[in-house]
Design a protein around this motif. Sequence first.
Motif, PDB file in Angstrom:
ATOM      1  N   ILE A   5     -64.070  37.427  58.838  1.00 46.63           N
ATOM      2  CA  ILE A   5     -64.899  38.572  58.458  1.00 46.63           C
ATOM      3  C   ILE A   5     -64.281  39.227  57.228  1.00 46.63           C
ATOM      4  O   ILE A   5     -63.067  39.483  57.201  1.00 46.63           O
ATOM      5  CB  ILE A   5     -64.985  39.586  59.615  1.00 46.63           C
ATOM      6  N   ASN A   7     -64.925  42.545  55.018  1.00 45.01           N
ATOM      7  CA  ASN A   7     -65.674  43.797  54.897  1.00 45.01           C
ATOM      8  C   ASN A   7     -64.689  44.950  54.823  1.00 45.01           C
ATOM      9  O   ASN A   7     -63.767  45.043  55.644  1.00 45.01           O
ATOM     10  CB  ASN A   7     -66.621  43.974  56.091  1.00 45.01           C
ATOM     11  N   ALA A  12     -68.218  48.542  60.050  1.00 40.94           N
ATOM     12  CA  ALA A  12     -69.014  47.329  59.857  1.00 40.94           C
ATOM     13  C   ALA A  12     -68.234  46.094  60.307  1.00 40.94           C
ATOM     14  O   ALA A  12     -68.777  45.201  60.961  1.00 40.94           O
ATOM     15  CB  ALA A  12     -69.422  47.191  58.392  1.00 40.94           C
ATOM     16  N   ALA A  13     -66.940  46.055  59.964  1.00 45.12           N
ATOM     17  CA  ALA A  13     -66.105  44.926  60.377  1.00 45.12           C
ATOM     18  C   ALA A  13     -66.014  44.839  61.896  1.00 45.12           C
ATOM     19  O   ALA A  13     -66.057  43.750  62.473  1.00 45.12           O
ATOM     20  CB  ALA A  13     -64.712  45.051  59.757  1.00 45.12           C
ATOM     21  N   LEU A  16     -69.246  43.434  63.347  1.00 50.29           N
ATOM     22  CA  LEU A  16     -69.282  41.979  63.191  1.00 50.29           C
ATOM     23  C   LEU A  16     -68.336  41.303  64.181  1.00 50.29           C
ATOM     24  O   LEU A  16     -68.677  40.269  64.774  1.00 50.29           O
ATOM     25  CB  LEU A  16     -68.916  41.604  61.758  1.00 50.29           C
ATOM     26  N   LEU A  51     -68.069  35.534  57.088  1.00 45.13           N
ATOM     27  CA  LEU A  51     -69.113  36.563  56.986  1.00 45.13           C
ATOM     28  C   LEU A  51     -68.688  37.499  55.860  1.00 45.13           C
ATOM     29  O   LEU A  51     -67.769  38.301  56.022  1.00 45.13           O
ATOM     30  CB  LEU A  51     -69.259  37.311  58.314  1.00 45.13           C
ATOM     31  N   ASP A  53     -69.096  40.346  52.923  1.00 41.98           N
ATOM     32  CA  ASP A  53     -69.780  41.515  52.364  1.00 41.98           C
ATOM     33  C   ASP A  53     -69.845  41.360  50.841  1.00 41.98           C
ATOM     34  O   ASP A  53     -69.137  40.542  50.244  1.00 41.98           O
ATOM     35  CB  ASP A  53     -69.022  42.789  52.737  1.00 41.98           C
ATOM     36  N   VAL A  79     -73.211  38.877  54.543  1.00 42.05           N
ATOM     37  CA  VAL A  79     -73.638  39.877  55.526  1.00 42.05           C
ATOM     38  C   VAL A  79     -73.402  41.234  54.897  1.00 42.05           C
ATOM     39  O   VAL A  79     -72.256  41.671  54.731  1.00 42.05           O
ATOM     40  CB  VAL A  79     -72.856  39.742  56.844  1.00 42.05           C
ATOM     41  N   THR A  80     -74.473  41.909  54.538  1.00 47.05           N
ATOM     42  CA  THR A  80     -74.339  43.155  53.786  1.00 47.05           C
ATOM     43  C   THR A  80     -75.435  44.124  54.187  1.00 47.05           C
ATOM     44  O   THR A  80     -76.486  43.716  54.687  1.00 47.05           O
ATOM     45  CB  THR A  80     -74.392  42.870  52.270  1.00 47.05           C
ATOM     46  N   GLY A  81     -75.192  45.417  53.985  1.00 50.93           N
ATOM     47  CA  GLY A  81     -76.185  46.419  54.311  1.00 50.93           C
ATOM     48  C   GLY A  81     -77.379  46.348  53.370  1.00 50.93           C
ATOM     49  O   GLY A  81     -77.216  46.292  52.159  1.00 50.93           O
ATOM     50  N   THR A 104     -76.112  43.578  57.792  1.00 49.02           N
ATOM     51  CA  THR A 104     -75.009  43.927  58.682  1.00 49.02           C
ATOM     52  C   THR A 104     -75.544  44.629  59.921  1.00 49.02           C
ATOM     53  O   THR A 104     -76.303  45.597  59.809  1.00 49.02           O
ATOM     54  CB  THR A 104     -74.019  44.859  57.965  1.00 49.02           C
ATOM     55  N   LEU A 117     -78.181  37.751  63.306  1.00 50.42           N
ATOM     56  CA  LEU A 117     -76.897  37.256  62.824  1.00 50.42           C
ATOM     57  C   LEU A 117     -76.447  36.030  63.612  1.00 50.42           C
ATOM     58  O   LEU A 117     -76.011  35.027  63.034  1.00 50.42           O
ATOM     59  CB  LEU A 117     -75.839  38.356  62.929  1.00 50.42           C
TER      60      LEU A 117
END
Length: 340
Positions: A5, A7, A12-13, A16, A51, A53, A79-81, A104, A117
């Motif tokens: 991961i 991020n 957020a991390a 995930l 994953l 960001d 994987v992002t907002g 995310t 996801l």
Amino acid sequence: MKIAIVNDVAMAAEALRRVVASTQEHQVLWIARTGLEAVRMCLDNRPDLILMDLNMPEMDGVEATRQIMEQSPCAILVVTGRPQDNVNHVFRALGAGALDVTATPVLQGKVGGDSELLAKIKTIGKLIRHSGETAPPPRQNPVGERGDGPVHTLVAIGASTGGPSAVARVLSDWTAPAGCAIVVVQHIDETFASHFAKWLDDQLTMPVRVIGEGDELVAGTVLIAKTNDHLLLDQNYRLRYDAAPRDYVYRPSVDVFFHCVAQHWRGDAVGVLLTGMGRDGGDGLLAMRRAGKTTIAQDQASSAVYGMPRAAAELDAAQQILPLDKIGASLRNRLGSRLG
């Protein structure tokens, strides 16, 4: 799979991490807070999937993706907002070698992004495991009379990992001559296909649009497959979608469309197979070559991932194996360009 991961936002991390940890199939290998840290950690302990960001300090996700694919390549899922608000960065990352993009998930409450996801992770897992699988058989389409139209030349382009920027580079600074249509089959989720078409339209001099069910070929226009179903060209020269074969991991399949071109298209055609993970497109490109069409594959040095073009080379499906910068020139030399 062993999943990493990347991020810089702790919440957020953690979201995930919880999604990955919620299954028995996957484990979190490590978590990086910046793109630079991810590049270093990937060199020491390469995961099956990252994953990634996009917006991070020191090094963003685009540059991290590029460096990881050069130094210690592995599957990368962006994987992002709100990906729709970062279209340019998303396609730069896809061009650098990321496989796909998703939003995310949130940490609090019912996590609406969990299922999406996990579905993306499952698909990428299949792609990694099945990269050596054989191509599906050609689809059988309804028999009909071909209607006369303005299109007499078809350029069919297939791409996957690294494909968006590769397609843009091949078609940049080119206006197709009269009677020439271009169809692009890019492995990309249907939720982002329209964004891909808009992004590509901003890069090219030719208009770009997504393909609707039953559409006709349009001369001078780049047409983009827009669903997770496979794109077909029937004997009436109509473009259609079909979910079968449902268990085929490559969606939409380049092989399926190339087979349709070989089977039904009676005019001049060029098949172009670009960078991508797996073997999709090689068998279809061979079918096009056997049908008397011109076939081109990207070379290893210029490919973000030399999977699909390698399959074509192993099958002797490509008449020409060219670096990316030479493919556009080859098309222009062979087909010409509209003046004015």
